[in-house]
Design an enzyme around this catalytic site. Structure first.
Site, PDB file in Angstrom:
ATOM      1  CG  HIS A 172      34.567 -17.778  10.196  1.00  0.00           C
ATOM      2  ND1 HIS A 172      35.144 -18.918   9.687  1.00  0.00           N
ATOM      3  CD2 HIS A 172      34.129 -18.083  11.448  1.00  0.00           C
ATOM      4  CE1 HIS A 172      35.061 -19.884  10.605  1.00  0.00           C
ATOM      5  NE2 HIS A 172      34.444 -19.407  11.677  1.00  0.00           N
ATOM      6  CD  GLU A 175      36.548 -16.798   7.020  1.00  0.00           C
ATOM      7  OE1 GLU A 175      35.631 -17.394   6.423  1.00  0.00           O
ATOM      8  OE2 GLU A 175      37.158 -17.290   7.994  1.00  0.00           O
ATOM      9  NE  ARG A 228      37.352 -18.419  13.788  1.00  0.00           N
ATOM     10  CZ  ARG A 228      37.598 -19.300  12.814  1.00  0.00           C
ATOM     11  NH1 ARG A 228      38.128 -18.899  11.668  1.00  0.00           N
ATOM     12  NH2 ARG A 228      37.327 -20.569  12.967  1.00  0.00           N
ATOM     13  CG  HIS A 296      34.393 -20.611   5.718  1.00  0.00           C
ATOM     14  ND1 HIS A 296      34.515 -20.305   7.040  1.00  0.00           N
ATOM     15  CD2 HIS A 296      33.260 -21.359   5.617  1.00  0.00           C
ATOM     16  CE1 HIS A 296      33.521 -20.836   7.724  1.00  0.00           C
ATOM     17  NE2 HIS A 296      32.736 -21.482   6.883  1.00  0.00           N
ATOM     18  CD  GLU A 371      38.534 -22.195   4.533  1.00  0.00           C
ATOM     19  OE1 GLU A 371      38.733 -20.970   4.394  1.00  0.00           O
ATOM     20  OE2 GLU A 371      38.250 -22.718   5.609  1.00  0.00           O
TER      21      GLU A 371
END
Ligand code: 0X9
Ligand code: ZN
Length: 414
Positions: A172, A175, A228, A296, A371
């Site tokens: 993405h 990020e 993104r 991510h 994440e």
């Protein structure tokens, strides 16, 4: 006269570059408590005017939405009317973007991790790193992009025949902490003197890719910080979500068939040259892989496969134990707290992601998605002074993950 014309042309060129601005854009946080509230947010998530920074979930994790100035009143009213109290989390997205420093890689492998770096600079650094470590590090091409870029990474192997670990960053585009984590891991594998990490580093053949969506990443530097997806043209819309495009329960859940959506799964599985070419690369490693690690941001979660069901499939129970050990180690240094679970239970059913495909295809024992920081204070715009702390705690967690993994016979260290 000619000069004035040229100057005008140059000035027009600057304006015509069309860099997206986010003046007055706010990020609101909602904490839906009822099914109705969740459904309302899910419904709004289909709107192209709102940018959901986190997925609407059923796990009690708050939902962050970026709203443009002209929509803020209506949005706030709709939330209040439905019993949700939108909290302003980011006052002005543009001013946060402007505080974020971008470094220029000066060569000599002088990457500092006190800045974010462009794709060109990251690729230069990869090349310099390979040149400085002949016979150990080589630049590898994991795939290509719709705009003709390469997905470049490095292979690090002190000797041949070792088991493989693959590290995927930046799928993405916005990020930014993800590529910065992967370059840090590369550097640590090559330079760390910590015996615990050395043991992990030297036990594998590593394949690490800081940016698996290079077109998107480049676009976040040149045109739109909040991009993104990939940059493939689909009618009047651009890009598919490269983490909804893998051939693993593709287009089933938590994804959109609308090309303008940020979670557009693409016209078919592996429609994106990025995911199709990169998956082919992974397939060449196949059963040699002991671990596949994807980075991510944000939310501070450690996610396990799968996203299409919350059922505890494959080695879920063992991985929960391994993951908990990793997160205990992660928290030790700065007290940073992460949650763990499979994708569907920890956030929301979402299929077609890379880790699901890897697990489904190869039953690789350790398959996880981090994440990274933070929990929303800055979201995707994580300040540069958090890059190093984030990276250090990730290294701590990786050591524990592999040590715990060895207890289950998933890896052999040393
Ligand atoms: O939605 C995603 O792809 C990830 N969250 S993010 O905010 N970084 O976009 C979660 C990745 C977990 N994998 C799947 N949802 N398949
Ligand atoms: Zn992501």
């Amino acid at each position: 006269m000619k000069l004035i014309f040229l100057l005008l042309l140059a000035a027009w060129g600057v304006c015509a570059e069309d860099v997206a601005k986010f003046d007055g854009y706010k990020v609101f946080r909602m904490s839906p408590k009822t099914q109705e509230q969740n459904d309302l947010l899910l419904n709004l998530a289909t709107s192209d005017d709102l940018d959901f920074w986190t997925e609407v979930n059923n796990a009690g994790i708050p939902v962050d939405v970026m709203v443009k100035p002209e929509d803020q009143k209506a949005f706030t009213n709709a939330m209040l009317k439905n019993g949700m109290n939108p909290e302003i989390y980011i006052e002005d997205v543009q001013s946060l973007i402007e505080t974020q420093t971008v470094g220029r890689y000066a060569g000599e492998r002088a990457m500092t991790w006190t800045n974010y770096y462009s794709l060109t600079d990251i690729y230069k650094w990869l090349a310099d790193t390979a040149a400085a470590n002949p016979g150990v590090v080589s630049v590898v091409v994991g795939g290509t992009t719709s705009q003709g870029r390469q997905i470049r990474g490095v292979k690090i192997a002190k000797s041949s025949g070792k088991r493989v670990v693959v590290v995927e960053g930046g799928i993405h585009a916005r990020e930014w902490i993800s590529p910065a984590t992967v370059t840090w891991i590369i550097n640590e594998i090559l330079t760390s003197t910590d015996p615990a990490f050395r043991k992990v580093a030297d036990s594998f053949e590593w394949h690490l890719f800081p940016s698996t969506n290079p077109d998107g990443y480049e676009f976040t530097f040149t045109s739109n910080r909040m991009w993104r997806k990939t940059r493939t043209q689909y009618g009047s819309c651009i890009g598919a979500d490269p983490n909804r495009n893998w051939n693993a329960h593709w287009m089933e859940q938590g994804t959109s068939n609308q090309p303008c959506s940020d979670t557009y799964g693409g016209p078919r599985a592996f429609s994106e040259i990025e995911t199709s070419s990169f998956s082919s690369y992974i397939r060449t490693l196949g059963s040699r892989m002991d671990a596949y690690i994807s980075f991510h941001s944000y939310s501070q979660l450690l996610l396990l496969p799968y996203g299409h069901t919350s059922a505890p499939l494959d080695n879920y129970t063992q991985m929960m134990q391994i993951g908990r050990a990793a997160l205990t180690a992660l928290a030790r240094r700065y007290g940073t707290s992460y949650q763990i679970g499979n994708i569907a239970e920890a956030i929301y059913p979402a299929s077609g992601g890379s880790i699901d495909w890897v697990k489904q295809e190869f039953k690789t024992p350790i398959v996880v998605c981090y994440e990274l920081r933070d929990t929303g204070r800055y979201g995707f715009l994580l300040p540069t002074n958090q890059i190093i702390p984030n990276n250090q705690e990730i290294i701590d967690s990786l050591i524990a993950m592999f040590v715990e993994g060895e207890k289950f016979g998933y890896v052999t260290l040393g």
